[in-house]
Enzyme design. Structure first.
Site, PDB file in Angstrom:
ATOM      1  N   ILE A  13       0.838  -1.205   0.000  1.00  0.00           N
ATOM      2  CA  ILE A  13       0.000   0.000   0.000  1.00  0.00           C
ATOM      3  C   ILE A  13       0.873   1.257   0.000  1.00  0.00           C
ATOM      4  O   ILE A  13       0.538   2.266  -0.632  1.00  0.00           O
ATOM      5  CB  ILE A  13      -0.995   0.000   1.195  1.00  0.00           C
ATOM      6  N   LYS A  90      -5.829   2.524   7.083  1.00  0.00           N
ATOM      7  CA  LYS A  90      -7.026   1.856   7.584  1.00  0.00           C
ATOM      8  C   LYS A  90      -6.784   0.357   7.638  1.00  0.00           C
ATOM      9  O   LYS A  90      -6.046  -0.132   6.802  1.00  0.00           O
ATOM     10  CB  LYS A  90      -8.248   2.158   6.728  1.00  0.00           C
ATOM     11  N   ASP A 168     -10.946  -6.436   5.733  1.00  0.00           N
ATOM     12  CA  ASP A 168      -9.915  -5.498   5.274  1.00  0.00           C
ATOM     13  C   ASP A 168     -10.446  -4.692   4.088  1.00  0.00           C
ATOM     14  O   ASP A 168     -10.385  -3.458   4.106  1.00  0.00           O
ATOM     15  CB  ASP A 168      -8.614  -6.214   4.932  1.00  0.00           C
TER      16      ASP A 168
END
Lengths: 307, 307
Positions: A13, A90, A168
């Site tokens: 990410i 997140k 997720d």
């Protein structure tokens, strides 16, 4: 003033999303990277762990925590206690209690803590919230299905305890739903399917309602091959709203609109604003719904998962 | 002024604890009971459901919700929206989101919402908190084992989804721990044992820590025969604190003290104080830890449970 930033956790990410967004944002300059693996990037100092960075001559003002959620609390606590502003990918932590403790520490230290819900910055989300205002909502349907093998290669932590499994991705749907719907959501029940060789769910559904009793149903599947779906449908007295492609495309009776993917640009602009205003931004509603789901929904064994 | 009270859910906890406490508390008068089963009690009007009470000529100022947790939100919402003060048995709701919605409604309506954590009123709890102040805590051990067949006969809801299973008693331990320890707790992990014919755990353990990193371990067992244990041990630099019998007996290096069981008397005195002061009292920390446990801990199948 440019904020000198460190990325902690140089995984998928960070490389796919954070680095390009930081590169295009004048408010931040990448000063350092931290990861136990690899040697980092050209133009930024690299450290094997956060302590090494904090003990070094490299000065940073803020830290973006991109490590797996099970590690975020410890890293964020260390950064806040060193007086750094912190952005949390997140979900912000592995538990609600961790997140609340970080909120207290940030307040105590006068640092900005920013819980980044990237899907809330998708192009259709703000227009969807605006379109729904004042309309009578009759039902909401969330359909979140993607292929974990395509989108999360090698991320074994997702199926470990505290890794959230199919939540997720599905927490992104909840981050959008809690942003566009006018009333708070609650989990009534549901069923989560957990592979017999893993600790976190791979599929399932949740039955929710808002505080006016409007039904909200979410279907999740982490094994979806072929066309993927990241769709939210809101039925109202003025027709149907469809938010698709993770929030990028919005269709209402008024027409269709789509924007380019600028989610992480939005995150870093909002993080810069929060730092400039000396405030935190830590809505825990999506994480609270996931915790409620684990507490309230049933669990069914599913076939073993092998990547 | 006497507060006219209705009990909703005339089950075991209402009859064993609430009725005697209300009978001994000058601040409350029992005006009504609500339960789909039975015909109620002498001296109080009885209704099969809350709507029937609210539509009747029987006036009440406050409602004590003693129904199973899966039903509490709907009943409490209805009572608050009718302008009644509300006491919630523990756990206050089946989910955190439900509890937060009730907090908002109570504030909006100017009613008192009171989350009753009865174990916090056990005789040793306040002295334990006082003794721990200023001492360096090195570790905490919680041992919570009771026989579900003895203490919860016929309460099948406990093992349904949202019924909490062994957390129904263990949340009492968490309500004490969060009251006596100086720093917030967080769940690191653990293992929950779920009977293959039920939806909620019957045993397990949790590994927690406080925000200073002090380890807190809780062992839970709902199948304990013989001597029962409801013990919390806190090791400090000034010796060991042992709170046993669910908080009633306190032992420290300074000596041993025990009080009589006045938990529900304490609850109703505190509820009366909150109503008089026009404030709510809704600490969700114990419920948050349980939600975090369901999200963070692993789950293991256990033998079928038959009552």
């Amino acid at each position: 003033m440019t904020t000198r930033l460190a990325i902690v956790g140089l995984g998928k990410i960070a490389r796919d999303q954070h680095l390009p967004a930081i590169g295009q944002c004048d408010a931040f300059a990448l000063a350092a990277t931290v990861d136990p693996v690899g040697t980092g990037l050209d133009g930024a100092a690299h450290f094997p762990d956060l302590s090494a960075l904090l003990d070094s001559d490299t000065s940073v003002d803020a830290v973006a925590v991109c490590s797996p959620p099970q590690l975020r609390y410890g890293l964020a606590k260390q950064a806040l206690e060193a007086g750094k502003h912190v952005l949390l990918e997140k979900p912000p932590c592995a538990t609600l209690s961790e997140a609340r403790t970080l909120i207290d520490i940030a307040e105590d230290r006068g640092c900005t803590l920013f819980a980044a819900w990237h899907s809330r910055f998708a192009a259709g989300v703000a227009p969807a919230r605006n379109w729904l205002q004042g309309k009578a909502i009759t039902s909401v349907s969330i359909d979140w299905r993607e292929d974990v093998r395509v989108w999360h290669p090698g991320q074994a932590w997702i199926f470990e305890a505290g890794g959230f499994g199919v939540f997720d991705p599905a927490i992104n749907a909840l981050s959008i739903a809690t942003a566009i719907l006018p009333r708070p959501l609650m989990v009534l029940g549901g069923e989560l399917e957990v592979p017999s060789n893993r600790a976190a769910p791979i599929a399932g559904h949740l039955d929710m309602q808002d505080s006016a009793g409007v039904p909200v149903r979410m279907v999740m599947d982490f094994l979806k091959e072929g066309p993927q779906s990241w769709d939210i449908v809101v039925n109202t007295d003025a027709g149907k709203l469809v938010l698709s492609e993770g929030g990028r495309v919005l269709e209402t009776p008024a027409g269709r609109q789509e924007g380019e993917d600028r989610e992480y640009a939005g995150i870093y602009a909002a993080f810069a604003d929060a730092i400039a205003a000396s405030r935190s931004d830590t809505d825990l509603a999506p994480l609270r719904l996931v915790a409620d789901a684990f507490m309230r929904a049933g669990s069914t064994p599913a076939a073993e998962f092998h990547e």
